[in-house]
Design a protein around this motif. Structure first.
Motif, PDB file in Angstrom:
ATOM      1  N   ARG A   1     -43.458 -47.767  71.405  1.00 47.32           N
ATOM      2  CA  ARG A   1     -42.238 -47.252  72.133  1.00 47.32           C
ATOM      3  C   ARG A   1     -41.042 -47.998  71.622  1.00 47.32           C
ATOM      4  O   ARG A   1     -40.161 -48.206  72.165  1.00 47.32           O
ATOM      5  CB  ARG A   1     -42.358 -47.786  73.758  1.00 47.32           C
ATOM      6  N   VAL A   2     -41.289 -48.397  70.293  1.00 55.49           N
ATOM      7  CA  VAL A   2     -39.899 -48.825  69.680  1.00 55.49           C
ATOM      8  C   VAL A   2     -39.335 -47.575  68.764  1.00 55.49           C
ATOM      9  O   VAL A   2     -40.106 -46.715  68.260  1.00 55.49           O
ATOM     10  CB  VAL A   2     -40.318 -49.975  68.368  1.00 55.49           C
ATOM     11  N   SER A   3     -38.054 -47.533  68.866  1.00 53.48           N
ATOM     12  CA  SER A   3     -37.321 -46.249  68.219  1.00 53.48           C
ATOM     13  C   SER A   3     -36.949 -46.780  66.779  1.00 53.48           C
ATOM     14  O   SER A   3     -36.509 -47.894  66.542  1.00 53.48           O
ATOM     15  CB  SER A   3     -36.185 -45.893  68.890  1.00 53.48           C
ATOM     16  N   ARG A   4     -37.536 -45.700  65.781  1.00 55.05           N
ATOM     17  CA  ARG A   4     -37.287 -46.336  64.329  1.00 55.05           C
ATOM     18  C   ARG A   4     -36.413 -45.060  63.620  1.00 55.05           C
ATOM     19  O   ARG A   4     -37.056 -43.977  63.771  1.00 55.05           O
ATOM     20  CB  ARG A   4     -38.448 -46.434  63.484  1.00 55.05           C
ATOM     21  N   ARG A   5     -35.246 -45.419  62.971  1.00 52.97           N
ATOM     22  CA  ARG A   5     -34.473 -44.721  62.443  1.00 52.97           C
ATOM     23  C   ARG A   5     -35.191 -43.827  61.275  1.00 52.97           C
ATOM     24  O   ARG A   5     -35.565 -44.526  60.476  1.00 52.97           O
ATOM     25  CB  ARG A   5     -33.137 -45.107  62.130  1.00 52.97           C
ATOM     26  N   VAL A   6     -35.251 -42.274  61.413  1.00 57.60           N
ATOM     27  CA  VAL A   6     -35.517 -41.632  60.364  1.00 57.60           C
ATOM     28  C   VAL A   6     -34.686 -41.023  59.519  1.00 57.60           C
ATOM     29  O   VAL A   6     -34.789 -40.565  58.541  1.00 57.60           O
ATOM     30  CB  VAL A   6     -36.627 -40.799  60.471  1.00 57.60           C
ATOM     31  N   ALA A   7     -33.169 -40.866  60.223  1.00 52.92           N
ATOM     32  CA  ALA A   7     -32.231 -40.005  59.702  1.00 52.92           C
ATOM     33  C   ALA A   7     -30.946 -40.375  60.261  1.00 52.92           C
ATOM     34  O   ALA A   7     -31.108 -40.418  61.489  1.00 52.92           O
ATOM     35  CB  ALA A   7     -32.446 -38.646  59.416  1.00 52.92           C
ATOM     36  N   ARG A   8     -29.973 -40.461  59.725  1.00 55.21           N
ATOM     37  CA  ARG A   8     -28.492 -40.568  60.253  1.00 55.21           C
ATOM     38  C   ARG A   8     -28.049 -39.405  60.940  1.00 55.21           C
ATOM     39  O   ARG A   8     -27.350 -39.535  61.879  1.00 55.21           O
ATOM     40  CB  ARG A   8     -27.631 -41.180  58.983  1.00 55.21           C
ATOM     41  N   SER A   9     -28.692 -38.213  60.696  1.00 54.67           N
ATOM     42  CA  SER A   9     -28.082 -36.957  61.587  1.00 54.67           C
ATOM     43  C   SER A   9     -29.236 -36.032  61.589  1.00 54.67           C
ATOM     44  O   SER A   9     -30.124 -36.135  60.777  1.00 54.67           O
ATOM     45  CB  SER A   9     -26.895 -36.220  60.661  1.00 54.67           C
ATOM     46  N   PHE A  10     -29.163 -34.971  62.401  1.00 57.89           N
ATOM     47  CA  PHE A  10     -30.264 -33.917  62.321  1.00 57.89           C
ATOM     48  C   PHE A  10     -30.220 -33.335  60.967  1.00 57.89           C
ATOM     49  O   PHE A  10     -31.164 -32.793  60.692  1.00 57.89           O
ATOM     50  CB  PHE A  10     -30.016 -32.899  63.554  1.00 57.89           C
ATOM     51  N   ALA A  11     -28.907 -32.903  60.402  1.00 62.42           N
ATOM     52  CA  ALA A  11     -29.089 -32.255  59.333  1.00 62.42           C
ATOM     53  C   ALA A  11     -29.862 -32.838  58.227  1.00 62.42           C
ATOM     54  O   ALA A  11     -30.621 -32.422  57.325  1.00 62.42           O
ATOM     55  CB  ALA A  11     -27.706 -31.931  58.730  1.00 62.42           C
ATOM     56  N   GLU A  12     -29.908 -34.203  57.920  1.00 61.47           N
ATOM     57  CA  GLU A  12     -30.463 -35.164  57.085  1.00 61.47           C
ATOM     58  C   GLU A  12     -32.018 -35.187  57.400  1.00 61.47           C
ATOM     59  O   GLU A  12     -32.623 -35.101  56.651  1.00 61.47           O
ATOM     60  CB  GLU A  12     -29.870 -36.594  57.308  1.00 61.47           C
ATOM     61  N   PHE A  13     -32.160 -35.231  58.764  1.00 58.16           N
ATOM     62  CA  PHE A  13     -33.691 -35.006  59.221  1.00 58.16           C
ATOM     63  C   PHE A  13     -34.226 -33.870  58.563  1.00 58.16           C
ATOM     64  O   PHE A  13     -35.419 -33.714  58.072  1.00 58.16           O
ATOM     65  CB  PHE A  13     -33.896 -35.178  60.728  1.00 58.16           C
ATOM     66  N   LEU A  14     -33.720 -32.549  58.909  1.00 59.92           N
ATOM     67  CA  LEU A  14     -34.122 -31.290  58.280  1.00 59.92           C
ATOM     68  C   LEU A  14     -34.179 -31.307  56.865  1.00 59.92           C
ATOM     69  O   LEU A  14     -35.444 -30.974  56.163  1.00 59.92           O
ATOM     70  CB  LEU A  14     -33.158 -30.027  58.641  1.00 59.92           C
ATOM     71  N   GLY A  15     -33.326 -32.033  55.985  1.00 60.42           N
ATOM     72  CA  GLY A  15     -33.756 -31.999  54.772  1.00 60.42           C
ATOM     73  C   GLY A  15     -34.976 -32.999  54.226  1.00 60.42           C
ATOM     74  O   GLY A  15     -35.114 -32.786  52.938  1.00 60.42           O
ATOM     75  N   LYS A  16     -35.314 -33.950  54.981  1.00 62.20           N
ATOM     76  CA  LYS A  16     -36.239 -34.584  54.706  1.00 62.20           C
ATOM     77  C   LYS A  16     -37.718 -34.101  54.935  1.00 62.20           C
ATOM     78  O   LYS A  16     -38.600 -34.565  54.276  1.00 62.20           O
ATOM     79  CB  LYS A  16     -36.318 -35.876  55.407  1.00 62.20           C
ATOM     80  N   LEU A  17     -37.561 -33.085  55.943  1.00 59.57           N
ATOM     81  CA  LEU A  17     -39.151 -32.452  56.275  1.00 59.57           C
ATOM     82  C   LEU A  17     -39.936 -31.672  54.745  1.00 59.57           C
ATOM     83  O   LEU A  17     -38.872 -30.964  54.137  1.00 59.57           O
ATOM     84  CB  LEU A  17     -38.678 -31.532  57.224  1.00 59.57           C
ATOM     85  N   GLU A  18     -40.793 -32.097  54.899  1.00 58.70           N
ATOM     86  CA  GLU A  18     -41.807 -31.332  53.795  1.00 58.70           C
ATOM     87  C   GLU A  18     -42.811 -30.364  54.361  1.00 58.70           C
ATOM     88  O   GLU A  18     -43.333 -30.761  55.603  1.00 58.70           O
ATOM     89  CB  GLU A  18     -42.490 -32.479  53.096  1.00 58.70           C
TER      90      GLU A  18
ATOM     91  N   SER B   1     -26.132 -28.374  63.724  1.00 66.13           N
ATOM     92  CA  SER B   1     -27.195 -28.297  62.748  1.00 66.13           C
ATOM     93  C   SER B   1     -28.611 -28.102  63.607  1.00 66.13           C
ATOM     94  O   SER B   1     -29.318 -27.356  63.259  1.00 66.13           O
ATOM     95  CB  SER B   1     -27.272 -29.386  61.932  1.00 66.13           C
ATOM     96  N   TYR B   2     -28.737 -28.848  64.736  1.00 59.55           N
ATOM     97  CA  TYR B   2     -29.880 -28.639  65.801  1.00 59.55           C
ATOM     98  C   TYR B   2     -29.701 -27.214  66.225  1.00 59.55           C
ATOM     99  O   TYR B   2     -30.803 -26.620  66.416  1.00 59.55           O
ATOM    100  CB  TYR B   2     -29.828 -29.581  66.929  1.00 59.55           C
ATOM    101  N   LEU B   3     -28.671 -26.971  66.904  1.00 59.30           N
ATOM    102  CA  LEU B   3     -28.586 -25.459  67.537  1.00 59.30           C
ATOM    103  C   LEU B   3     -28.841 -24.358  66.462  1.00 59.30           C
ATOM    104  O   LEU B   3     -29.461 -23.320  66.891  1.00 59.30           O
ATOM    105  CB  LEU B   3     -27.166 -25.229  68.044  1.00 59.30           C
ATOM    106  N   ALA B   4     -28.423 -24.812  65.219  1.00 58.83           N
ATOM    107  CA  ALA B   4     -28.657 -23.766  64.090  1.00 58.83           C
ATOM    108  C   ALA B   4     -30.137 -23.563  63.832  1.00 58.83           C
ATOM    109  O   ALA B   4     -30.890 -22.360  63.522  1.00 58.83           O
ATOM    110  CB  ALA B   4     -27.923 -24.011  62.805  1.00 58.83           C
ATOM    111  N   ALA B   5     -30.985 -24.886  63.809  1.00 60.03           N
ATOM    112  CA  ALA B   5     -32.357 -24.592  63.532  1.00 60.03           C
ATOM    113  C   ALA B   5     -33.285 -24.105  64.580  1.00 60.03           C
ATOM    114  O   ALA B   5     -34.040 -23.451  64.389  1.00 60.03           O
ATOM    115  CB  ALA B   5     -32.638 -26.210  63.397  1.00 60.03           C
ATOM    116  N   LEU B   6     -32.622 -24.221  65.880  1.00 62.48           N
ATOM    117  CA  LEU B   6     -33.171 -23.572  66.880  1.00 62.48           C
ATOM    118  C   LEU B   6     -33.126 -21.987  66.811  1.00 62.48           C
ATOM    119  O   LEU B   6     -33.906 -21.207  67.154  1.00 62.48           O
ATOM    120  CB  LEU B   6     -32.541 -24.166  68.305  1.00 62.48           C
ATOM    121  N   ALA B   7     -31.849 -21.525  66.325  1.00 63.61           N
ATOM    122  CA  ALA B   7     -31.535 -20.221  66.114  1.00 63.61           C
ATOM    123  C   ALA B   7     -32.261 -19.648  65.002  1.00 63.61           C
ATOM    124  O   ALA B   7     -32.816 -18.469  64.901  1.00 63.61           O
ATOM    125  CB  ALA B   7     -30.049 -19.816  65.999  1.00 63.61           C
ATOM    126  N   ALA B   8     -32.767 -20.521  64.234  1.00 64.48           N
ATOM    127  CA  ALA B   8     -33.649 -19.927  62.913  1.00 64.48           C
ATOM    128  C   ALA B   8     -35.144 -19.906  63.154  1.00 64.48           C
ATOM    129  O   ALA B   8     -35.885 -19.150  62.468  1.00 64.48           O
ATOM    130  CB  ALA B   8     -33.411 -20.948  61.707  1.00 64.48           C
TER     131      ALA B   8
END
Length: 135
Positions: free
Chosen positions: A118-135, A21-28
């Motif tokens: 420098r603390v990592s906080r999860r925003v999505a379980r996957s990149f596809a889910e991350f893309l779906g959250k973007l507004e 899904s990341y590679l597809a986003a780069l291509a888009a």
């Protein structure tokens, strides 16, 4: 170098499998939606952060390049959990990363936000889910 060869070279250099899904986003092309809501306060706001650019592969500034993820992790002292994939308008004070600490290098990484603490906080379980959250 053709696209499959560039992807294979990047994955070899980074030692991880990149989400398709990341590679597809780069291509888009560039991200059109860049605001990511969060359930925690960030240095930007109480409920979100912005992804200015999604980092690509290949070349000196690609995630696998001389000034890519490994350089950024060392330079900015980000947690060593995976691969830096997104830059914010702060110019390095915070970032977005793939987190392979649970999935392993061949699995589907979570997406985390790393703030100035420098603390990592999860925003999505996957990149596809991350893309779906973007507004």
């Amino acid at each position: 170098m053709d696209e499959p060869s560039r992807v294979a070279a990047a994955e070899h250099t980074l030692g991880v499998r990149l989400p398709r899904s990341y590679l597809a986003a780069l291509a888009a092309g560039p991200l059109l939606r860049r605001r990511c809501p969060s359930s925690f306060p960030t240095s930007w706001a109480g409920d979100h952060f912005e992804v200015e650019v999604l980092l690509g592969i290949g070349g000196p500034d690609g995630i696998d390049g001389e000034f890519g993820s490994a350089y950024l992790v060392a330079e900015w002292e980000y947690p060593d959990v995976g691969v830096v994939i997104g830059m914010t308008p702060s110019g390095g004070h915070d970032t977005v990363m793939f987190d392979y600490s649970t999935s392993g290098p061949a699995g589907e990484p979570a997406v985390v936000y790393v703030d100035e603490d420098r603390v990592s906080r999860r925003v999505a379980r996957s990149f596809a889910e991350f893309l779906g959250k973007l507004e």
